[in-house]
Scaffold this motif. Sequence first.
Motif, PDB file in Angstrom:
ATOM      1  N   LEU A   1      91.609 -22.387  90.180  1.00  0.00           N
ATOM      2  CA  LEU A   1      92.696 -23.244  89.204  1.00  0.00           C
ATOM      3  C   LEU A   1      93.314 -21.970  88.385  1.00  0.00           C
ATOM      4  CD1 LEU A   1      91.714 -27.006  89.377  1.00  0.00           C
ATOM      5  CD2 LEU A   1      93.044 -25.947  91.178  1.00  0.00           C
ATOM      6  N   LYS A   2      94.703 -22.096  88.545  1.00  0.00           N
ATOM      7  CA  LYS A   2      95.824 -20.866  87.606  1.00  0.00           C
ATOM      8  C   LYS A   2      95.744 -21.970  86.722  1.00  0.00           C
ATOM      9  CE  LYS A   2      98.752 -18.012  87.133  1.00  0.00           C
ATOM     10  NZ  LYS A   2      99.735 -16.979  87.923  1.00  0.00           N
ATOM     11  N   ASP A   3      96.046 -21.808  85.242  1.00  0.00           N
ATOM     12  CA  ASP A   3      97.105 -21.696  83.620  1.00  0.00           C
ATOM     13  C   ASP A   3      96.747 -23.643  84.260  1.00  0.00           C
ATOM     14  OD1 ASP A   3      98.925 -22.477  82.280  1.00  0.00           O
ATOM     15  OD2 ASP A   3     100.304 -21.587  82.890  1.00  0.00           O
ATOM     16  N   PHE A   4      96.386 -24.914  84.093  1.00  0.00           N
ATOM     17  CA  PHE A   4      96.124 -26.609  84.864  1.00  0.00           C
ATOM     18  C   PHE A   4      95.308 -27.074  83.124  1.00  0.00           C
ATOM     19  CE2 PHE A   4      91.414 -24.502  85.965  1.00  0.00           C
ATOM     20  CZ  PHE A   4      91.244 -25.991  85.274  1.00  0.00           C
ATOM     21  N   VAL A   5      95.678 -27.501  82.840  1.00  0.00           N
ATOM     22  CA  VAL A   5      95.384 -28.582  81.169  1.00  0.00           C
ATOM     23  C   VAL A   5      94.686 -29.866  81.779  1.00  0.00           C
ATOM     24  CG1 VAL A   5      97.105 -27.170  80.561  1.00  0.00           C
ATOM     25  CG2 VAL A   5      98.204 -29.404  81.413  1.00  0.00           C
ATOM     26  N   ASN A   6      94.839 -30.137  83.134  1.00  0.00           N
ATOM     27  CA  ASN A   6      93.416 -32.089  83.272  1.00  0.00           C
ATOM     28  C   ASN A   6      92.820 -31.801  83.679  1.00  0.00           C
ATOM     29  OD1 ASN A   6      92.843 -34.233  84.154  1.00  0.00           O
ATOM     30  ND2 ASN A   6      94.592 -34.718  85.908  1.00  0.00           N
ATOM     31  N   PRO A   7      92.255 -31.399  82.277  1.00  0.00           N
ATOM     32  CA  PRO A   7      90.331 -31.373  83.351  1.00  0.00           C
ATOM     33  C   PRO A   7      89.485 -31.974  84.056  1.00  0.00           C
ATOM     34  CG  PRO A   7      90.466 -31.618  80.495  1.00  0.00           C
ATOM     35  CD  PRO A   7      91.906 -32.131  81.543  1.00  0.00           C
ATOM     36  N   GLU A   8      89.792 -33.348  84.673  1.00  0.00           N
ATOM     37  CA  GLU A   8      89.413 -34.071  85.659  1.00  0.00           C
ATOM     38  C   GLU A   8      89.507 -32.240  87.135  1.00  0.00           C
ATOM     39  OE1 GLU A   8      88.275 -36.649  86.040  1.00  0.00           O
ATOM     40  OE2 GLU A   8      88.451 -37.070  84.010  1.00  0.00           O
ATOM     41  N   MET A   9      91.183 -31.655  86.724  1.00  0.00           N
ATOM     42  CA  MET A   9      91.260 -31.175  88.600  1.00  0.00           C
ATOM     43  C   MET A   9      89.897 -29.871  88.398  1.00  0.00           C
ATOM     44  SD  MET A   9      94.729 -30.048  87.308  1.00  0.00           S
ATOM     45  CE  MET A   9      95.081 -28.701  89.462  1.00  0.00           C
ATOM     46  N   LEU A  10      89.411 -30.069  87.289  1.00  0.00           N
ATOM     47  CA  LEU A  10      87.546 -28.990  87.122  1.00  0.00           C
ATOM     48  C   LEU A  10      86.586 -29.580  87.961  1.00  0.00           C
ATOM     49  CD1 LEU A  10      85.563 -27.411  86.509  1.00  0.00           C
ATOM     50  CD2 LEU A  10      85.677 -29.006  84.180  1.00  0.00           C
ATOM     51  N   SER A  11      86.411 -30.908  87.739  1.00  0.00           N
ATOM     52  CA  SER A  11      85.856 -32.005  89.123  1.00  0.00           C
ATOM     53  C   SER A  11      86.038 -31.395  89.739  1.00  0.00           C
ATOM     54  CB  SER A  11      85.699 -33.426  88.078  1.00  0.00           C
ATOM     55  OG  SER A  11      84.726 -34.030  88.701  1.00  0.00           O
ATOM     56  N   ASP A  12      87.638 -32.230  90.657  1.00  0.00           N
ATOM     57  CA  ASP A  12      87.856 -31.888  92.065  1.00  0.00           C
ATOM     58  C   ASP A  12      87.150 -30.652  92.323  1.00  0.00           C
ATOM     59  OD1 ASP A  12      88.382 -34.967  91.143  1.00  0.00           O
ATOM     60  OD2 ASP A  12      90.582 -34.211  90.938  1.00  0.00           O
ATOM     61  N   ALA A  13      87.465 -29.912  91.702  1.00  0.00           N
ATOM     62  CA  ALA A  13      87.530 -28.223  91.921  1.00  0.00           C
ATOM     63  C   ALA A  13      85.925 -28.310  92.789  1.00  0.00           C
ATOM     64  CB  ALA A  13      88.266 -27.805  91.510  1.00  0.00           C
ATOM     65  N   LEU A  14      85.410 -28.570  91.450  1.00  0.00           N
ATOM     66  CA  LEU A  14      84.051 -28.155  92.012  1.00  0.00           C
ATOM     67  C   LEU A  14      82.858 -28.856  92.910  1.00  0.00           C
ATOM     68  CD1 LEU A  14      82.320 -27.811  88.640  1.00  0.00           C
ATOM     69  CD2 LEU A  14      82.887 -26.144  89.805  1.00  0.00           C
ATOM     70  N   THR A  15      83.156 -30.589  92.688  1.00  0.00           N
ATOM     71  CA  THR A  15      83.070 -31.269  93.942  1.00  0.00           C
ATOM     72  C   THR A  15      83.584 -30.342  95.505  1.00  0.00           C
ATOM     73  OG1 THR A  15      83.336 -33.465  92.769  1.00  0.00           O
ATOM     74  CG2 THR A  15      83.215 -33.373  95.158  1.00  0.00           C
ATOM     75  N   TYR A  16      84.674 -30.486  95.566  1.00  0.00           N
ATOM     76  CA  TYR A  16      85.833 -29.489  96.896  1.00  0.00           C
ATOM     77  C   TYR A  16      85.010 -28.064  97.024  1.00  0.00           C
ATOM     78  CZ  TYR A  16      88.347 -27.375 100.033  1.00  0.00           C
ATOM     79  OH  TYR A  16      89.606 -27.075 101.295  1.00  0.00           O
ATOM     80  N   SER A  17      84.939 -27.790  96.193  1.00  0.00           N
ATOM     81  CA  SER A  17      83.851 -25.853  95.990  1.00  0.00           C
ATOM     82  C   SER A  17      82.335 -26.191  96.823  1.00  0.00           C
ATOM     83  CB  SER A  17      83.926 -25.343  95.026  1.00  0.00           C
ATOM     84  OG  SER A  17      85.425 -25.112  94.732  1.00  0.00           O
TER      85      SER A  17
END
Length: 326
Positions: free
Chosen positions: A307-323
């Motif tokens: 993920l590049k240049d984002f500011v919503n920490p919830e995207m971290l949780s979603d990306a880790l779950t998906y990965s």
Amino acid sequence: MWRKTAIIAMAAAACMACGRRTALKAGTPSSLPAGECAATAKLSVPYPEIPTYLNGEEEEAGYVLMHFWDGVDFSDESWTEAAETMEEAFARFITVASLYPDMELSKQAVARLMQRLGEEAVPDVYDLMTGLADKYLYDPNSPLRNEELYITVLEEQIADPDLEDIYKVAPRERLRMALKNRPGDRAADFSFTTGKGGHGTLYGIDADYVLLFFHNLGCPACREVRQGIVSVTAREPAAGMLASGKLRIIALYPDTDMAEWVAHANEIPDTWINACDKAQEINEKELYDLRAIPSLYLLDRDKKVILKDFVNPEMLSDALTYSEAD
């Protein structure tokens, strides 16, 4: 699952909605007279007529994207007097392009728009449309910011044979920066100094995932994002990853006030790497496009950008779950 029906509805709204402002204009009163849908009643962005032979809603949405602007005459200068209608349509177009599952087709739709502008638009309308692209796709505060689509805009501007070279200077520079650290590419390495006087490099961090948190001192938005990261990493899957070292977080201060950085050290959780760019390598070499801070990057073990240049920490949780499920 992709909400296909919703995207079709948004595409229709882009062409037929009356009097509603875009997300960036929320709360701003309209200057249009009551009951009017545009500054010039004759101007509209008509909804494309969808052929009956298309197979399913996804194909229909793709057709809408590719033919979104077919009914618009970009040589009509009066569009500059109906800028609100055009802005509303552009915002809906970008919303659909961003949500459509085939990014390559979305890029083709944007390229087609830019090519038509280059061939047909009068200068004022060209400026109106490229200004909207800057506002919605490039502005760090835009909720519709999309660098991949903006790269297509820049590439088409640079390739436009009728655009004078002086007007290609800014697009070339923006493209140069936008092409840095794209998703799927390996992030630029850099050295850093830690709060305990140690040194390290990005590539030297041994973890399956690295979260880069570029921040400034005393920045309210940075504090909000930091608190969001703390919240996300207090629950699974991030909590277990952080505890085991599978996820490392580096809070990187990229500026020069070392005394202030030391004074704010207690704001960074002990489980994070509190670091600064004392040598100013990131800024001087322009390793990252830090147009706005805070900024987050999520990297994998090979330091490739997820993920590049984002500011919503919830995207971290979603990306880790998906990965992890992949």
